[in-house]
Design a protein around this motif. Structure first.
Motif, PDB file in Angstrom:
ATOM      1  N   ALA A   1     -46.882  40.414  19.012  1.00  0.00           N
ATOM      2  CA  ALA A   1     -47.842  39.720  19.926  1.00  0.00           C
ATOM      3  C   ALA A   1     -48.219  38.448  19.099  1.00  0.00           C
ATOM      4  CB  ALA A   1     -49.038  40.602  19.892  1.00  0.00           C
ATOM      5  N   HIS A   2     -48.553  38.148  17.830  1.00  0.00           N
ATOM      6  CA  HIS A   2     -48.794  37.107  17.235  1.00  0.00           C
ATOM      7  C   HIS A   2     -47.429  36.026  17.284  1.00  0.00           C
ATOM      8  CE1 HIS A   2     -50.518  34.148  14.337  1.00  0.00           C
ATOM      9  NE2 HIS A   2     -49.167  34.152  13.797  1.00  0.00           N
ATOM     10  N   GLU A   3     -46.428  36.379  17.001  1.00  0.00           N
ATOM     11  CA  GLU A   3     -45.137  35.612  16.678  1.00  0.00           C
ATOM     12  C   GLU A   3     -45.128  35.096  18.559  1.00  0.00           C
ATOM     13  OE1 GLU A   3     -43.829  34.183  14.401  1.00  0.00           O
ATOM     14  OE2 GLU A   3     -45.022  35.121  13.137  1.00  0.00           O
ATOM     15  N   ALA A   4     -45.234  36.083  19.216  1.00  0.00           N
ATOM     16  CA  ALA A   4     -44.769  35.360  20.732  1.00  0.00           C
ATOM     17  C   ALA A   4     -45.883  34.234  21.175  1.00  0.00           C
ATOM     18  CB  ALA A   4     -44.963  36.666  21.729  1.00  0.00           C
ATOM     19  N   LYS A   5     -47.336  34.541  20.505  1.00  0.00           N
ATOM     20  CA  LYS A   5     -48.283  33.359  20.946  1.00  0.00           C
ATOM     21  C   LYS A   5     -47.752  32.093  20.164  1.00  0.00           C
ATOM     22  CE  LYS A   5     -53.093  32.480  20.636  1.00  0.00           C
ATOM     23  NZ  LYS A   5     -54.216  33.176  20.014  1.00  0.00           N
ATOM     24  N   VAL A   6     -47.302  32.179  18.917  1.00  0.00           N
ATOM     25  CA  VAL A   6     -46.894  30.958  18.340  1.00  0.00           C
ATOM     26  C   VAL A   6     -45.481  30.610  18.853  1.00  0.00           C
ATOM     27  CG1 VAL A   6     -45.817  30.201  16.111  1.00  0.00           C
ATOM     28  CG2 VAL A   6     -47.949  31.722  16.095  1.00  0.00           C
TER      29      VAL A   6
END
Length: 540
Positions: free
Chosen positions: A228-233
């Motif tokens: 989820a974090h990497e998709a946001k980044v």
């Protein structure tokens, strides 16, 4: 390199005397380039004599005519490596899988010209022998490379001719390779080759928020939270490189990220301990040192800008310690789960297994002892004939992530089976040596030695020798000794230095080494020498 975590920033300098190239870092992203002058696989010719080609090209005066560059650009795995070595009629001494790599050690064949100059070669091939070459090394006579401790001017001329530039002392880079020179002793020296890190530099943008997920403790990371974090980044999961316990994310578009590769290593893999790594071709050493906006980039992502602490560039937030290092135009950021110790935590939390006559086995008493306190344990067994004469079995141990320990450690404990020379063959896997590596250099600068001494004394040991400094032409050490006669164990506490131009430079952090007290000083010295050769992977 079994040493890891907070020694990340000095892995390069330690790699100079090592033939091992494993590290807690992302996969190389530089695409292989064709070798400028590859030696073709020779075709049989009945009119030609069956002779061997020289691996080392020497002139009439016995000097190198060219650097002996192993074929470091192939993509065909072990088969292409074997084809590369075929013209030299070399001897394959060993090939073995180590994690995702397969290592190959070649010795000069009986017919190879200049074989008296040693020229043994060691290769590491990714994907267990089916991928590209990660590193290559050559060992040859010191006189071909060094005069005293200085690289020969003739060799420097060869480097200049091949358009190498100096990164630091005895480390050079051109568009194809990083080449490192190391004087091992008066007779043997090593040349180590890695693929060049030169790449089109992407524009650094201090306003980017592209750090890994470091806002929560490492122990709370899950695949779902990370994705989820990497998709946001905006980085993309690399499914080919990822596993159940290692998630690799890459930036597919230029100039949108300062960090192009981020790797979450959630469980120990081979000699790699849990951590987060990232790689950047935007944040170069020049930008780090000279662009005032770099400080706002780090603070905007949750860390102060790293500053020198000892021989490293470090920073930290509430959950991680951050180390940054540079090779060529690239930088590597390593995020280590914080394990800063807990006042009042039992000193037994770091005390190793102390029954030295137990056998080192995958599920033996030593392994069970460590597993019972939550540590990850990895077992390694040597060949029955003892390829190096020592350490027929080892255990590499990492404390549980987030474990509360009395003092901060790197997260690596090493148990070695080092029997006496005259003991029966049935004892070859007996446990006689253990190392523990710390994140600080106790007894130097503003780091007090007393907390470490207090813990060792709480284990039942008494100091038998206070701080002693010894130095040779190349190495120096500060040492303290403790003994427990009932256990039959001696502890040596060491801080190591390398000596360059008469100046001592600190290497690594404090190490505790446990020995059988019955060992004589002479035997212990011989064992330590062989032990260090094994840890640094010197071929005999």
């Amino acid at each position: 390199m079994k040493k890891l975590l907070l020694v990340g920033a000095i892995l390069l300098s330690l790699g100079l005397t090592s033939m091992t190239f494993t590290s807690c870092g992302p996969d190389q992203t530089v695409q292989p380039q064709p070798n400028p002058d590859p030696i073709p696989n020779p075709q049989p010719n009945p009119d030609e004599k069956n002779t061997s080609e020289p691996f080392l090209q020497l002139d009439e005066a016995g000097k190198l005519k060219a650097l002996p560059v192993p074929f470091a650009d192939f993509t065909g795995g072990a088969k292409e490596l074997q084809a590369w070595e075929a013209p030299y009629k070399s001897t394959l001494k060993s090939d073995k899988v180590e994690g995702d790599l397969k290592t190959f050690l070649y010795l000069p064949g009986a017919e190879e010209p200049n074989r008296d100059q040693f020229s043994m070669r060691r290769y590491e091939v990714e994907k267990k022998g089916n991928g590209t070459l990660k590193s290559a090394g050559v060992i040859l006579k010191t006189s071909l490379l060094f005069e005293g401790d200085a690289l020969l001017e003739h060799v420097q001329d060869l480097l200049e001719k091949d358009q190498y530039i100096a990164l630091e002392q005895n480390i050079y880079q051109n568009s194809k390779y990083i080449v490192m020179f190391s004087k091992m002793d008066k007779d043997h020296s090593a040349i180590i080759y890695l693929r060049s890190t030169k790449a089109a530099t992407e524009k650094f943008d201090a306003t980017r928020k592209d750090f890994p997920l470091i806002s929560i403790p490492f122990s709370e990371l899950t695949a779902e939270k990370i994705k989820a974090h990497e998709a946001k980044v905006g980085r993309t999961l690399n499914t080919k490189s990822s596993t159940a316990t290692k998630l690799v994310f890459v930036s597919l578009k230029e100039n949108e990220h300062n960090l192009q590769i981020v790797q979450y290593i959630l469980a120990a893999e081979g000699n790699t301990q849990p951590c987060i790594t990232s790689s950047s071709v935007a944040l170069s050493e020049d930008i780090f040192n000279n662009d005032a906006a770099v400080e706002s980039y780090f603070t905007g992502n949750g860390f102060p800008k790293p500053t020198p602490k000892g021989d490293m560039l470090l920073s930290e937030n509430g959950n991680y310690t951050l180390s940054i290092s540079f090779i060529g135009g690239n930088s590597t950021l390593l995020f280590f789960p914080k394990n800063s110790g807990s006042q009042g935590t039992s000193d037994e939390a770091l005390k190793p297994y102390t029954k030295f006559r137990e056998s080192i086995e995958e599920n033996g008493a030593v392994a069970q002892f460590e597993k019972a306190r939550g540590s990850s344990v990895e077992f390694h067994a040597e060949k029955p004939d003892g390829e190096y004469g020592f350490e027929q079995a080892t255990l590499v141990v990492a404390p549980a992530v987030g474990a509360k320990l009395p003092l901060p450690v790197i997260g690596w404990t090493y148990y070695g089976a080092n029997p006496e020379y005259d003991e029966p063959e049935s004892d070859v896997r007996k446990y006689y040596e253990c190392d523990i590596d710390f994140t600080q250099r106790y007894g130097e600068g503003d780091v007090d030695f007393e907390p470490l001494a207090k813990m060792i004394k709480a284990w039942g040991f008494e100091m038998t020798q206070d701080k002693t400094h010894k130095a040779s032409s190349y190495f120096a050490s500060d040492s303290w000794f403790f003994q427990n006669k009932t256990m039959g164990i001696e502890i040596k506490v060491s801080n190591l230095f390398m000596v360059n131009d008469g100046k001592e430079e600190a290497v690594g952090k404090t190490t505790l080494m446990f020995y059988a007290l019955s060992n004589s000083e002479a035997k212990r010295g011989l064992r330590l020498n062989a032990h260090m050769q094994k840890k640094l992977q010197y071929p005999k």
